[in-house]
Every structure is written in C-alpha cells, then in structure tokens.
Motif scaffolding. Structure first.
Motif, PDB file in Angstrom:
ATOM      1  N   ASN A 179       0.849  -1.173   0.000  1.00  0.00           N
ATOM      2  CA  ASN A 179       0.000   0.000   0.000  1.00  0.00           C
ATOM      3  C   ASN A 179       0.886   1.225   0.000  1.00  0.00           C
ATOM      4  O   ASN A 179       1.731   1.385   0.870  1.00  0.00           O
ATOM      5  N   MET A 200       0.367   4.150   0.761  1.00  0.00           N
ATOM      6  CA  MET A 200       0.234   4.991   1.938  1.00  0.00           C
ATOM      7  C   MET A 200       0.993   4.416   3.127  1.00  0.00           C
ATOM      8  O   MET A 200       1.325   5.138   4.052  1.00  0.00           O
ATOM      9  N   LYS A 201       1.186   3.140   3.102  1.00  0.00           N
ATOM     10  CA  LYS A 201       1.839   2.534   4.255  1.00  0.00           C
ATOM     11  C   LYS A 201       3.341   2.451   4.082  1.00  0.00           C
ATOM     12  O   LYS A 201       4.028   1.810   4.861  1.00  0.00           O
ATOM     13  N   LEU A 202       3.820   3.066   3.033  1.00  0.00           N
ATOM     14  CA  LEU A 202       5.257   3.109   2.819  1.00  0.00           C
ATOM     15  C   LEU A 202       5.741   4.504   3.151  1.00  0.00           C
ATOM     16  O   LEU A 202       5.072   5.487   2.865  1.00  0.00           O
ATOM     17  N   THR A 203       6.900   4.561   3.726  1.00  0.00           N
ATOM     18  CA  THR A 203       7.418   5.877   4.053  1.00  0.00           C
ATOM     19  C   THR A 203       8.082   6.520   2.852  1.00  0.00           C
ATOM     20  O   THR A 203       8.209   7.721   2.777  1.00  0.00           O
ATOM     21  N   GLN A 237      10.725   2.064  -0.617  1.00  0.00           N
ATOM     22  CA  GLN A 237      10.479   1.017   0.375  1.00  0.00           C
ATOM     23  C   GLN A 237       9.596  -0.097  -0.195  1.00  0.00           C
ATOM     24  O   GLN A 237       9.485  -1.166   0.390  1.00  0.00           O
ATOM     25  N   GLN A 269       9.438  -4.077   0.892  1.00  0.00           N
ATOM     26  CA  GLN A 269       8.219  -4.759   1.332  1.00  0.00           C
ATOM     27  C   GLN A 269       7.929  -5.989   0.479  1.00  0.00           C
ATOM     28  O   GLN A 269       7.604  -7.050   0.999  1.00  0.00           O
ATOM     29  N   PHE A 294      12.592   4.749  10.191  1.00  0.00           N
ATOM     30  CA  PHE A 294      11.191   5.163  10.086  1.00  0.00           C
ATOM     31  C   PHE A 294      10.358   4.069   9.428  1.00  0.00           C
ATOM     32  O   PHE A 294       9.299   3.681   9.936  1.00  0.00           O
ATOM     33  N   LEU A 317       7.301   1.991  11.114  1.00  0.00           N
ATOM     34  CA  LEU A 317       5.942   2.016  10.590  1.00  0.00           C
ATOM     35  C   LEU A 317       5.456   0.604  10.339  1.00  0.00           C
ATOM     36  O   LEU A 317       4.346   0.233  10.745  1.00  0.00           O
ATOM     37  N   LEU A 356       2.292  -1.119  12.287  1.00  0.00           N
ATOM     38  CA  LEU A 356       1.146  -1.608  11.530  1.00  0.00           C
ATOM     39  C   LEU A 356       0.952  -3.094  11.773  1.00  0.00           C
ATOM     40  O   LEU A 356      -0.172  -3.564  11.945  1.00  0.00           O
ATOM     41  N   THR A 383       0.511  10.266   5.965  1.00  0.00           N
ATOM     42  CA  THR A 383       0.672   8.817   6.140  1.00  0.00           C
ATOM     43  C   THR A 383       0.121   8.337   7.470  1.00  0.00           C
ATOM     44  O   THR A 383      -0.604   7.353   7.533  1.00  0.00           O
ATOM     45  N   TYR A 404      -3.693   8.503   7.568  1.00  0.00           N
ATOM     46  CA  TYR A 404      -4.261   7.457   6.716  1.00  0.00           C
ATOM     47  C   TYR A 404      -4.219   6.121   7.433  1.00  0.00           C
ATOM     48  O   TYR A 404      -5.203   5.385   7.482  1.00  0.00           O
ATOM     49  N   ASN A 405      -3.085   5.825   8.005  1.00  0.00           N
ATOM     50  CA  ASN A 405      -2.942   4.520   8.637  1.00  0.00           C
ATOM     51  C   ASN A 405      -3.812   4.385   9.863  1.00  0.00           C
ATOM     52  O   ASN A 405      -4.438   3.350  10.075  1.00  0.00           O
TER      53      ASN A 405
END
Lengths: 859, 399
Positions: A568, A570-573, A577, A581, B95, B99, B103, B134, B137-138
């Motif tokens: 996703n 959004m879930k990556l910085t 990345q 993942q 970071f 994250l 999650l 971010t 959203y999460n």
C-alpha cells in the motif's frame, strides 16, 4: 553465497557429446565439469546424479536429479532435471496431508506438472546425495546438514504417494552410481574442504541403512579416511592449533587452583552440571548404552576439527576410536547408579577434569543433534556398532599408545558417566567419556576454562534484542461485550470493518478482475491491470475478494497455486520502500531498498526453474510516484518479462493517472487493461445497506432510501453511507432510552446527515463574541468601501471603531483588535498573514460574504 | 457533546468498536477539558464495575506541536504503547521499520480480544500537514478495518479541517465532528465568574470563606464590575481571558486588603486592555516622539505610502525651523540614532529586507502605529512640549 561462487565458476562438458539431434541442433553429454577458480577444484557431475540447483532464496537451493545434459544451437548449456520438493516448497495447507513430522532432510519426488524441468547449467551448485527410503522406514541419522537428502514419497501437487517400486529402484540405482563415482571424484576433486569428511559419513549412513553394501562401504570409508580425510584433518588441525594453546594454558592454570578445595568442588561440579543441563535443551531420557556408543562414534567425526594435536596425522582418528573403546569398557561401571559410591572414588584431580570435561560438553552443546536424529540412531545403532567394531579392529593398533594411562581415569570417567546418566544426555555422556579416555586433559583443544564458559552462557536476564520483538498489542483482560440490542447489532454490522458475506453491486467488476487474474494464472504469464475509482467505491474490497476466491480455487486444485503480495503506497514511508516490502513478503529477507530492487529484478528477470505465479496488489499507486518514476517503471516492467509470472493489480483514485503523471514508457508498460469503479448509485447503496443488515428490522425502508440518495448525490462513498447509518442508530438509541427500543426512522437519519454535512461556520459566527462579530461586520464594510476582497487590519480597525461609535460601545484598543483578528484566523473564519506585520497584516474572509451577512443578520 | 463523546469512547472500550472523531472548537472552548473529563469518568465507571477494565485503555496523547513529523509521532506512539522494540525509553530502527512494525502490531489484534487503543491527536491540523498524511491514513485505515480496535480523536480549532484532509484520508474518517462553542450568554458568564471566584466549601477558614463568598456575590451585582465583565465578554467569550483578568485582580489581595473590590477588577481590566504599542510610545524621548509625529504627517500626506529616513528627517527639519525656539536642532547622526531605536522597538518596520547596496537613509519604512494610538499616547505622555503637541494635532493646513 551462491552468487559469489558463480562468478568464479566455469562450467564445461565432461567428455564427448554422446548423441546429437540434428533437427534441434542439440548435443547431449553425459556429464559436466564444474571448475571453481577460487578453490582450484573441479567437480564432475554425471547424468543420474543428484544436484543442488540455485533457488530464489540463496539459503535454500532446490534438489534435483540430473536427467539430461545438452547444448543447444546457441551454445547454451541446458540440463533436464527431475525435481525434488522441499517441505517448505509445499503449500502450507497441503502439508497436513502428510500427517507426520518431516525432517528438513527429507525431500519429495516431485511430479507437479507445472514446473519447468529445463534449467540452465549455470544454476547447478553441486552434487548431493538423495537416498530413497520406504515409507515405513525412519530416516537414518543425517550427519551433514546439506549434503544428504532422503526421499520417501512423491508429490504431484495434490497429494502424497509412496514411491512406486519403479522409481524407487531407479533412484537407488542412480544413488549407487552416484556413490560409486565419488571414489574417483572425491579423491581428486575435493569440492570444498569439509566435503570428503561428509561424504565419508554419508556412506556410513548409507551402509547402515543397506546392510548389503556394508563391506563395500567400509572399504571406501577406509580408503577415504586414510588418504584424503587425513590430509584434511591435518590442515584443519593446524588451523585449530592456533587457537588452542591459550585454552590449554588456562586449563593448566585452572586445575591447581581447583584441586586444593577437595570435595567441595565436586559438589560444585555437580551443581554446575545440573545448571548447564537445564540450560541445554531438554533431552530425551532413557538412552540405552548402545546408543551412547553409537552416537559417540558417529558424533565424533564432525567434531574432530575441534580436537587438536601437533603429533601424527592419524592421531585424531585414533582418538576417535579410543573414545569408543573407552565407552565399551566403561559400560559395566555405568550400571552402578549409586552416586555416593562414585563420590568416594572421586579424587581432586578428577574433579577438575570432570569440570573441564563438562565445560567442553557445554561448549559443544549448541551442536546437539535434534531428538529425531537420536531416535533414528537407536534403531540403526546395532548395525552401525557392528560395522564400527570391524573398523575398530582395523585401526586399534594405532590407538594402543594413547590408551596406556586411561586406567587411572576410569573411576572418574565412570563417575562422569553416572552423572550424565542422571541427566540422561547420551551425547554428552559419550563426549565426556571421550575426554576421560585421554588421560592428559591438556590435550583437549576445545576445552574452555570455567570462567570462559560461564561468561558464554547466556544470562537469563539479558534483554531481548529489538529485532526479535514481536509486534503485538497487549491483550485485553476482559472479553468484548456482545451486542445487546438490535440497534447495537445493526451498528456492528454497519461498521466498515465488518466483513460482509458478499460484495453486492460489484459483481461485474469482480468477474472482470477474476477472469483477468485467472487467465493469467492458467497461462503462467504476467500482466498488469489498473483499477481506478473514487474513494469508498470498494476497489480494495473487490480485489481482496477476488484474491480470496482465487486462493480457494487454488486450494481446491482448480487453479495453479500462486503467491499473493500486497503493498500500500500509503503505508510506505518512501516509494523505494516498496521493493523492501515486496521482497520481504516474497522471501522473508530484510535488505535495503537498493539491494531489494536488485534482488527483485534478478528474481523476475531470470528464468526461475520452478516459481509460482505472483499476484501483486499495489494500492494507492499514485504515491509510488517519484521524479524519475523508476519504482513504477520497474513494477510495470517486470510483468512484461518473459519469465516473471507476475500479475500486478494497481489501484488508485484517478482514472487518468497513467496519462497525467506517468511518463510514456511507464504508461505503455502499464498496458491498456483498465477498469474504473463508478461511484455507487443510490440503489446500489440501498442494496449494500440492506445486505449488511441482513433482514434485521433496525431501519425503516424510507430511512435507508434517504441515506442512499443523500450520499449518492454527494459522493457515492459507501463508507460515508455506513457511517451515517451508524450515527443514526446512535441517535435513535439515545432518543429511545426511556421508551421501548424502536427502529431508525427518517428523523434520525436527517439528524445524522445534518450533523455530518452541516457547515460549522455559521454556527461558529453566531457563537462568537460581540466584538468578533463587529470585526466581521467591519471587514464586510471595508470590502464594500474598497471594492477589493482584501483589507489590512488598520483599515478594518477604523471601520470597527466607527461601528462601535454607532453602537455606542467602548471601542477596543489595537491590541484587542489584533487578538480578535488572530482568534478568528485560528478558526479559519479569516485568512490572515503572519502576524509580524501588525497593522499592515492583510485579512481575507474564508467564507462567502453572504454567509457572514446571513449569520450576523439574525442577531 | 459530552454525552456523545462518552458514548463513543465507551463503545470502543466495551464493544471493541473502532471509531474516529474530531472535536472542533475555538481556542479556550474547553476541548481538552471535555476530553479529560470524559476519560476520567470512563475510568471511574470501570472501577465501579468491579475493576474489570482497569488498565484497559491505552491512552495516547500526541500533540501536533511536539510531534512535528510522522517519524517523531510514530516513535512516540511506539513508546507509549510499550511495544517490544522499545528499549528503555528509546525507540530504535528506521522510520520505515517502525511504521511496518506498528502496523503489524495493530494488525495482529482483532475486535474481540485485543486491548482497545485510544489515540488523541492534539492540534490535529498540524498532523494534516505531514507528508502524504501517512500517519492519519494509517490510523483511520485501522479504525475502518477489522484490526485492533482503535479510536482516533483529533482536537483542533480549525473549522475547515475536513477540507485539509486528502480525499482518501477523508473517506476513511467517520465524519463525526463534535463542535464546541462558547454559546453562553452574559448571565451565564456572570455565574461562571462567581463560581470561579468563590471559595469551595471545604476551605479551612470557614468564616473567611463565608465573607469572601459574600463579597463575590456583592461584586457580581456591582455596576462597575458588571461593566468590566461586559466589556471582556464582548471582546471574547474565551474563559481563559476571564481567568487572566481575575488572576490579575486576585493577586492584589494581601493580608491588609483581604477582599477584592470593584476597583481592583477595574484596574485589572485596564491593565489587561492596555495597548502594547501605545505603551511603548510612553517611554520614548521627545526627539523620538517628534520623529513619530513626522512619520504620521508623512502618512497623512502620502496616504500610507512607505517613507524613508531622509523624508522623515526633512519633515523634522521643517518643524525645527519654524519652531526652533523650543527644540534643540539635533545633528543628523543623532536623529539617525533615534530612528534606529524606533526600528528596534518595531514601531517602524522596513518593507523589504535591508540589502547591502541600499543606504540606510533610503530604506523604505512603514509606521506600525495608527493615528489614534499616537494621539492617545501623546495625551498620556508626561512633560510633552506644547509645540510638539500642537504640531501633532495640526493637520495639513500649516504646510
């Protein structure tokens, strides 16, 4: 590891082409030479042998049998193989079909049709041993970790079968052939330093399982141990001796300090042993004497490198046999279980020795064989023992010298034996006895000083390293309450997170995506699909549903199985990345972004011998955008590769994303398979709510329709729709607290909608203080005067003072005006500049003038 | 509002339902107070139920002013959650790792078994400005999916907060907004004033408490006090400003002067309302005042156009030449020095940044004072020469 080797390895054919096919322009060979530049060794692998083939994960190579070798028209060397599956390659859900524990050494004869049996020769790492066993048979004791595999059953993708007699005999045949060859290959081409040793032990194992071969095997062992083995050990010993002197010195230092303490150290030793035994993984009790001997012998070869002596080259083997004979002689003593008697036999020196001996045990304990191995050992021990006795007689003359002084240590060693019996650790026992058989304890190389080992033992209180931390939220100490009333139940069902039984109103999209992925899966090709739609239209939910269905189909064997990876944006910085993942989800490795990119590119671009199709979902694709767009480019480039077997489902909000932000080369790779999710119409929303409620009488029909129409008119966001319904149930519950519970009516819905969509500004203005309102009026007046929708505070201030005079109020000071202005700015009723400009700060309304007028008029 | 919030949190705690809400209201409208009150009530309620739900809620308080970016915020969350990658009070790892870890941690839980987590995001509007939103959203995504039950509560004073959210973040937010307004009228305001000042019943010196409370009662009926309060009320409904005012008044209380009088309040209000810039003017020298008056005239002539030092100096010279008898004619460098002092006091402000090339005399400036302020200040200025006063009061006619 393998990649590093590969760079220095030369592959060449062994012998002349056996046959050739004119039409295909291929030449077939009977063997291949693998020449490693680094170690200056050559290995010859012939047809029928078993090989290790590079896998996607460097740590876990595939096992295969070489069936054919040929060179095609473009001078590329190919090999045709028969695969063997590792247990880890078999899908998780199928593993339970086996109904038994599978050791890591066991492989399955692979009959899955999907895998490509034609591989490039360059992927071959080295030859291994695969031994066929009957289903009932236990695994023999594997001595070397990677070199020997056992096959009992075949696997055809659906179920496990016992090996057919035909294949069994074929495999056996190949094995024999393979066993014969090492004699030549081993002697002149040692693959790496340890391999001869392992080979030798393998043969011991095999001889144990097949008694017929015993004689032959022993001979081979004999020769091996005399020639290559000895050389190898010598070289190792030289290496080891560098380390050992210090240890030996410490040992000598240690023994005098210990000895004066007399009996007390004995107790200490006992305690120490006890402690350490606890620390060591709990081992099976009730080990038989025979087994002890057996493991003693078998266990020793790998540990030989630990032993060190500067004397003759044969010494270590001698040592090995010496230990064995000791254990034999010790056996009567060990039957005496009375510890007090042994305590009497104990002298001071023995104390220290036993302590040291134990320390060695401890140091070697990490190398403990798994329990299963030991059980196998028990079964085959008889045969092995037999064989060993033959060997023993052959070599015993060499050992005589070293046995001379062992008498003195008998008592102590028996004592040690007893102690170990108490602990029931057979392997330890033999090791310790081995130590005592050599009277001069200083000869032991790997003996650690007590201090050293104590330091090495992990303290129980050491903090866990953060890496191993398991991410988990603490459990709640109280069960969540079950919904009590019908409204609560409805609310639960209406929560977005509640997983509905089906996804209504997305049947068409579902079918499209399903067909797309299914066809690609069956073809074994790759492809991309771009899915767009505004938020809350069920894109992700539908895709997940598709994957779920496909996974079920794969389980039922309607489809080839596949790997499913989801990322996703959004879930990556950071967009890069994404590589990390994906790689982590695919293989479980954790590497840096650049390295991950390289690995993935390698994975998808090279023809993997047997790789499953990968389905990759990229959610929030637009966030993977980078200036050079290399992340997106790579993502969409992989499926177009011939061998990638990668299916990508990209999800984003905007329909024209490919045209808008992607470069041409990226967009063209994305392809034209697009799908857009239209916002839900009110009928669909209505259906969604009804299906979620599932014929619960919590809502009025009209109420549902009202919600759906409202939301459909605004956005068509199903999430919003559900949220409104949920809020409505709350309001309803609230209203009906005193009376009997009722169902949600129109009024409640209207209230909920008002709450969610009402503009807060008017209300905010109405509740503002008087001067704040006057200030807003002043702004309006100033705007009207200047004809521009922007004014400085100074101008507004004059208007404000004038207005205050009209109202007959005390006019505020400039500081107060500033405070008011900034307060309104904080609420974003006004847009203001940064306040360091003071009076010349420009002010603008954030809402329409009419709204302000309307709000102020009612006063 | 209170009830709504309480219900919401209770459901998260009891049913394990995930929620998200925003509390919106102007500064000083009691957003944090409301939340704290609800949380306190909630914990008390649990205790009443037999300690079943003790340590039940994990409370995460993040302030947008402290957690300036997602990275810091993430670390703070991990620390407060006491996850296992916390060593001591520090959080390690990059970071991205953090994250992923968080999650993963939140994903593992499910509705019925894991402990509900409450995230409170203070100054929510600042979180909105984080890159890609971010974190939001999460958090919202978790609250919308069947993972660990979380409740995300944002506190903000911006009314337009929803427009700042990105569309997919917005879609995940449940759109529960609790608006807090200071909607009381003046009568309630007086009552609040009385409550704030009154001593509690358990005050040790009972007789004094009685006297004090009576005094407060009288005060609240006093005309001047009501006027003072009315003024403040008109200016702002923020209760914090009332507290400030009362604080100023109460700090006058001594042993010899045990009760607050109306005069005290009046003084306090005066002190509270003073104009800061005008106050500065009181402390200026006559020369500086003259310069300011010159600037005022320039502003009048050129209608707010910026000026430079040379123009001010010329204006000042004109004044000196006409009325030379009462003012000493200062040298230009001395005037320059006075001008720079004004600059430092920020009574004048350069329009652009001072560059190396431009001479200081010709740098364009603006006066940060209003005419009214200047006149007011001059009235209060002690020992002001009459000529100067006249000059200040005079309009364009004398030119």
């Amino acid at each position: 590891m393998s990649t590093r080797q590969q760079s220095k390895i030369i592959y060449s054919w062994y012998g002349k082409p056996m046959s050739s096919d004119r039409k295909l322009r291929t030449f077939q060979y009977k063997g291949i030479l693998i020449k490693s530049e680094r170690s200056k060794t050559e290995t010859c692998i012939q047809l029928g042998e078993f090989i290790l083939v590079e896998g996607e994960n460097a740590d876990q190579p595939f096992v295969a049998q070489l069936l054919d070798l040929y060179e095609d028209g473009v001078q590329q060397k190919h090999a045709v193989v028969q695969w063997f599956s590792h247990i880890t390659e078999i899908p998780q859900n199928k593993r339970k079909l086996l109904k038994r524990e599978v050791s890591p050494q066991e492989v399955f004869f692979d009959q899955v049709p999907g895998y490509d049996t034609d591989i490039a020769v360059e992927t071959i790492i080295k030859s291994v041993m695969v031994i066929p066993l009957h289903l009932g048979e236990e695994l023999p004791i594997p001595l070397s970790k990677e070199q020997t595999f056992y096959v009992k059953q075949s696997w055809d993708g659906k179920c496990f079968k016992a090996l057919s007699p035909d294949t069994f005999s074929k495999l056996k045949e190949a094995n024999k052939k393979g066993g014969g060859i090492p004699k030549s290959s081993n002697s002149f081409i040692p693959l790496d330093i340890i391999s001869p040793l392992k080979k030798e032990t393998e043969r011991v194992v095999r001889s144990a399982t097949k008694p017929k071969n015993v004689e032959l095997e022993i001979e081979s062992k004999h020769s091996a141990s005399k020639s290559s083995l000895a050389k190898e050990r010598h070289s190792q010993r030289v290496a080891n001796s560098i380390k050992t002197p210090t240890a030996r010195k410490k040992l000598q230092l240690n023994s005098p300090t210990r000895s004066p303490k007399g009996r007390i150290p004995g107790c200490e030793v006992l305690e120490l042993l006890d402690d350490d035994c606890d620390a060591v993984a709990p081992l099976e009790p009730s080990a038989t004497k025979r087994k002890v001997k057996f493991t003693g012998i078998l266990g020793s070869p790998p540990k030989i490198p630990c032993a060190n002596d500067k004397s003759k080259s044969m010494f270590d083997t001698a040592d090995q046999w010496q230990r064995f004979s000791d254990t034999i002689r010790l056996s009567p003593y060990s039957k005496v279980k009375d510890s007090s008697e042994k305590a009497k036999n104990l002298n001071m020196k023995d104390d220290t020795i036993s302590l040291i001996g134990h320390q060695e045990l401890h140091s070697q304990s990490p190398a403990l064989t798994p329990r299963s191995r030991r059980i196998c050992a028990q079964k085959t021990s008889a045969r092995i023992a037999e064989q060993i006795s033959i060997l023993n007689t052959l070599e015993s003359n060499q050992e005589e010298d070293f046995l001379s002084s062992s008498d003195s240590s008998y008592s102590s060693s028996s004592e040690e034996e007893e102690k170990d019996d108490v602990f029931c650790t057979p392997e330890k026992k033999t090791k310790s006895s081995g130590i005592f058989s050599t009277p001069k304890s200083s000869r032991k190389s790997s003996v650690h000083t007590p201090a050293k080992t104590l330091k090495k033992t992990p303290l129980p209180g050491t903090p866990k390293t953060p890496r191993n931390a398991t991410p988990e939220i603490p459990r709640r100490n109280h069960e969540a309450q079950k919904p009590a009333s019908i409204l609560e139940e409805a609310r639960l069902r209406l929560h977005v997170s509640a997983i509905p039984e089906s996804l209504p109103c997305r049947e068409e999209e579902f079918q499209d995506i399903y067909n797309f992925v299914e066809s690609k899966l069956i073809d074994g090709t790759g492809g991309c699909m771009y899915i767009s739609g505004v938020p809350g239209t069920g894109k992700t939910a539908t895709v997940h549903e598709v994957i779920h269905c496909l996974q079920q189909a794969a389980e039922n064997d309607d489809l080839p199985s596949f790997q499913f990876v989801e990322i996703n944006g959004m879930k990556l910085t950071d967009p890069h990345q994404a590589y990390v993942q994906i790689l982590e989800l695919l293989t479980g490795q954790k590497v840096t972004a650049t390295h991950a990119a390289a690995l993935l590119a390698k994975l998808f671009n090279t023809p993997g011998p047997k790789r499953k199709t990968t389905v990759l979902i990229v959610d929030e694709l637009d966030l993977l955008w980078t200036r050079k767009q290399n992340v997106m480019y790579n993502l969409f480039d992989w499926p177009t590769q011939k061998h990638s077997k990668l299916i990508i489902l990209a999800i984003a909000n905007t329909m024209d994303l490919p045209e808008r932000i992607m470069m041409n080369r990226v967009a063209s790779r994305l392809g034209l398979t697009r799908m857009s999710f239209q916002p839900y119409t009110y009928k669909q929303l209505q259906q969604i709510i009804s299906s979620r409620l599932n014929s619960m009488k919590a809502f009025e029909e009209d109420a549902i329709q009202l919600v759906s129409r409202k939301v459909a008119a605004l956005s068509g966001d199903a999430r919003r729709c559900l949220d409104i319904c949920r809020r409505a149930t709350e309001i309803c519950e609230f209203a009906s607290q005193k009376r009997t519970p009722e169902i949600v009516r129109m009024a409640h819905i209207t209230e909920a909608i008002d709450e969610m969509f009402s503009s807060p500004y008017i209300n905010a203005i109405r509740n503002a203080s008087l001067h704040e309102q006057i200030f807003l009026k002043a702004i309006l007046a100033e705007f009207r005067r200047a004809g521009v929708e922007e004014a400085t505070v100074q101008q507004v201030y004059h208007q404000h003072v004038a207005l205050c005079r009209i109202e007959g109020m005390q006019s505020p000071t400039v500081s107060e005006i500033m405070a008011i202005c900034l307060r309104l700015g904080a609420c974003r009723l006004l847009l203001v500049e940064s306040s360091n400009k003071y009076l010349h700060m420009r002010v603008r309304l954030n809402i329409s003038q009419d709204d302000v007028m309307y709000a102020l008029k009612d006063e | 509002q209170h009830r709504h919030l309480l219900e919401l949190l209770k459901r998260t705690a009891v049913h394990g339902e995930s929620n998200s809400a925003l509390i919106i209201g102007p500064r000083g409208s009691g957003k944090t107070a409301l939340l704290n009150h609800v949380l306190k009530e909630l914990t008390e309620m649990k205790q009443v139920r037999g300690n079943l739900l003790e340590f039940f809620m994990e409370n995460h308080f993040l302030s947008g002013l402290l957690q300036t970016n997602d990275k810091v915020a993430l670390k703070e969350i991990t620390r407060q959650l006491h996850l296992e990658n916390v060593v001591g009070d520090k959080v390690f790892g990059s970071f991205a790792e953090n994250l992923a870890f968080l999650l993963e941690a939140l994903r593992k839980g499910d509705r019925t078994s894991s402990c509900p987590v409450l995230f409170i995001l203070d100054e929510f509007d600042l979180f909105v400005h984080h890159k890609n939103q971010t974190l939001l959203y999460n958090l919202f995504d978790i609250s919308q999916s069947a993972q660990t039950p979380v409740t995300v509560i944002g506190l903000t004073c911006r009314q337009d907060i929803l427009e700042l959210l990105e569309k997919r973040v917005k879609s995940r937010f449940s759109h529960r907004q609790i608006y807090l307004m200071n909607s009381f009228d003046f009568k309630q305001y007086i009552r609040i004033f009385k409550e704030q000042l009154s001593l509690p019943a358990d005050f040790p010196d009972e007789s004094f408490a009685q006297k004090w409370n009576n005094n407060v009662q009288h005060l609240s009926e006093d005309k001047t006090v009501q006027d003072v309060l009315q003024n403040l009320f008109h200016c702002t409904k923020d209760l914090r400003s009332l507290h400030l005012l009362l604080m100023l008044a109460v700090s006058n209380v001594t042993v010899h002067h045990p009760l607050i009088t109306a005069l005290d309040l009046h003084e306090a209000s005066k002190q509270y309302r003073t104009d800061s810039k005008a106050n500065i003017v009181h402390g200026l020298s006559v020369l500086e005042i003259c310069l300011i008056i010159a600037m005022k005239h320039l502003n009048d002539v050129y209608e707010g156009e910026p000026f430079n030092f040379q123009m001010v100096y010329n204006e000042f010279q004109k004044f000196i030449q006409r009325k030379a008898h009462c003012m000493y004619n200062f040298e230009k460098p001395v005037v320059m020095k006075a001008f720079e002092h004004l600059l430092q006091l920020e009574l004048v402000k350069p329009i652009e940044r001072p560059s190396v090339r431009a001479q200081r005399e010709y740098l364009l400036m603006r006066l940060l004072l209003d005419n009214n302020q200047i006149m007011d200040a001059l009235q209060a200025y002690p020992n002001c020469p009459t000529d100067v006063k006249q000059w200040a009061a005079s309009s364009l006619s004398w030119l």
